[in-house]
Design an enzyme around this catalytic site. Structure first.
Site, PDB file in Angstrom:
ATOM      1  N   CYS A   1      25.892  -2.679  43.185  1.00  0.00           N
ATOM      2  CA  CYS A   1      26.821  -3.180  44.306  1.00  0.00           C
ATOM      3  C   CYS A   1      28.329  -2.707  44.521  1.00  0.00           C
ATOM      4  CB  CYS A   1      26.637  -4.868  44.054  1.00  0.00           C
ATOM      5  SG  CYS A   1      27.452  -5.432  42.583  1.00  0.00           S
TER       6      CYS A   1
ATOM      7  N   MET B   1      20.347 -16.781  44.807  1.00  0.00           N
ATOM      8  CA  MET B   1      19.858 -16.006  45.903  1.00  0.00           C
ATOM      9  C   MET B   1      20.675 -14.981  46.017  1.00  0.00           C
ATOM     10  SD  MET B   1      18.851 -19.001  48.285  1.00  0.00           S
ATOM     11  CE  MET B   1      17.827 -17.978  49.491  1.00  0.00           C
TER      12      MET B   1
ATOM     13  N   GLY C   1      20.063 -12.606  48.582  1.00  0.00           N
ATOM     14  CA  GLY C   1      19.765 -12.418  49.950  1.00  0.00           C
ATOM     15  C   GLY C   1      18.534 -11.434  49.977  1.00  0.00           C
TER      16      GLY C   1
ATOM     17  N   CYS D   1      26.423  -8.202  34.254  1.00  0.00           N
ATOM     18  CA  CYS D   1      26.480  -9.159  35.181  1.00  0.00           C
ATOM     19  C   CYS D   1      25.554 -10.081  34.833  1.00  0.00           C
ATOM     20  CB  CYS D   1      26.255  -8.484  36.584  1.00  0.00           C
ATOM     21  SG  CYS D   1      26.397  -9.570  37.993  1.00  0.00           S
TER      22      CYS D   1
END
Length: 370
Positions: A214, A25, A27, A118
């Site tokens: 990010c 998750m 968000g 990632c």
């Protein structure tokens, strides 16, 4: 409403009530809906959010993902739906294997894609290991991609929502990883997912999609300057004949194919043709010097059961995520490398980016552009 969102069993011949699913998750609305949908269908859902960097520094950066506010959103979704949620701190490995690789790639005159890295080394390696340690059956993400298993074979396809397809970013996922991964949103469109989020009364229903890297709080150059300032050095901007035209403030400010921001006045448009980290030079020239119809890829991850024949395989290749794809022929080389010959077009080839290979909408694999 839920009748319009039917998905296959996450584990064949195993009912939802007996299946434990870890949901990654972020968000955002997609992973939140994936978790909420599975919970409503009776699965034992465990939500996990990864803390990958100093969240407070980037918590309010517009368009970024994985910040502290995103972690709070994920926790709130889990709480409102009634399933457990945990946050795992992976800052150290993220710094070592993603951020450092990002900086290394830029200082080598290439253009990295940290989101693929990632996925490759954090989400689909370390998070999969965490999934196994929890005794869960599968790891679920909110990616827009389709996976089909037939007997012992795995086939990966682009999403039905072609505008949101994320198969490009998952080319490095291995067959063994795919056996435990599930992508329940691959057969749906984004607008339908937002409708489902509103149906579940999720506070993230209208949350914008993340678009920025990010850990980049401002510009790539500023991020690199903060983390590794000694790598940014002045150098020469030269033309294709080697004549010095101007100076630059670091090759990290440039990428192959760039036109704007070069800082040179010219009657005809100039493009960045080459970045040479050894001489710290930026070569610029006309667009004709930029276009190529041959490229080389390395570190190939080949998902298809069929091997690449020595006389070549006709495919479609995507050289960036927004690329619709070009017909090409791939030829295998030694040491897990290959040559790609574009059949009827010339394009900008950017080292460090991914070349992802398709047969129509089926993803066969991909590699990194040399």
């Amino acid at each position: 409403m839920l009748d319009d969102f039917k998905i296959d069993l996450l584990v064949k011949n195993k009912p939802p009530t007996s299946t434990t699913a870890v949901v990654a998750m972020s968000g955002g609305v997609d992973s939140s809906v994936a978790a909420a949908l599975l919970h409503k269908l009776g699965y034992k859902v465990i939500g996990i959010t990864l803390q990958l960097y100093n969240n407070n520094k980037n918590s309010n950066t517009k368009g970024a993902c994985c910040g502290s506010l995103d972690t709070k959103d994920a926790k709130q979704v889990a709480s409102s739906m009634g399933f457990p949620h945990y946050t795992l701190n992976y800052e150290k490995v993220f710094r070592e294997e993603v951020i450092e690789d990002f900086i290394d790639t830029y200082t080598q005159g290439k253009t990295p894609i940290p989101c693929i890295k990632c996925n490759q080394v954090i989400k689909f390696r370390d998070l999969l290991n965490a999934t196994k340690s929890l005794g869960a059956d599968v790891l679920v993400t909110g990616h827009y991609i389709r996976k089909i298993e037939q007997d012992d074979d795995i086939y990966v396809y682009s999403s039905k929502d072609t505008k949101k397809d994320q198969s490009y970013f998952l080319f490095a996922t291995t067959v063994e990883q795919l056996r435990l991964l599930r992508f329940p949103l691959g057969n749906f469109h984004k607008e339908d997912i937002r409708k489902l989020a509103k149906y579940f009364n999720l506070q993230v229903a209208n949350k914008p999609d993340s678009q920025n890297i990010c850990f980049v709080t401002d510009t790539y150059k500023k991020t690199i300057a903060e983390l590794r300032p000694h790598t940014i050095k002045k150098g020469n901007i030269i033309d294709i004949n080697g004549n010095i035209l101007s100076q630059h403030n670091g090759i990290v400010n440039f990428t192959i194919g760039q036109r704007k921001g070069i800082g040179i006045s010219s009657k005809a448009p100039l493009y960045v043709i080459k970045l040479n980290p050894d001489t710290n030079e930026v070569t610029v020239g006309p667009k004709s010097a930029l276009l190529q119809n041959k490229l080389y890829i390395r570190e190939i991850n080949w998902l298809a059961k069929e091997k690449i024949p020595h006389n070549g395989l006709n495919v479609k290749v995507k050289l960036r995520s927004s690329h619709s794809g070009s017909p090409a022929t791939i030829f295998p080389n030694n040491n897990n490398t290959a040559t790609i010959l574009l059949q009827d077009s010339y394009c900008t080839v950017t080292p460090g980016q991914a070349c992802v290979i398709y047969d129509h909408d089926r993803m066969l694999g991909g590699g990194w552009i040399c």
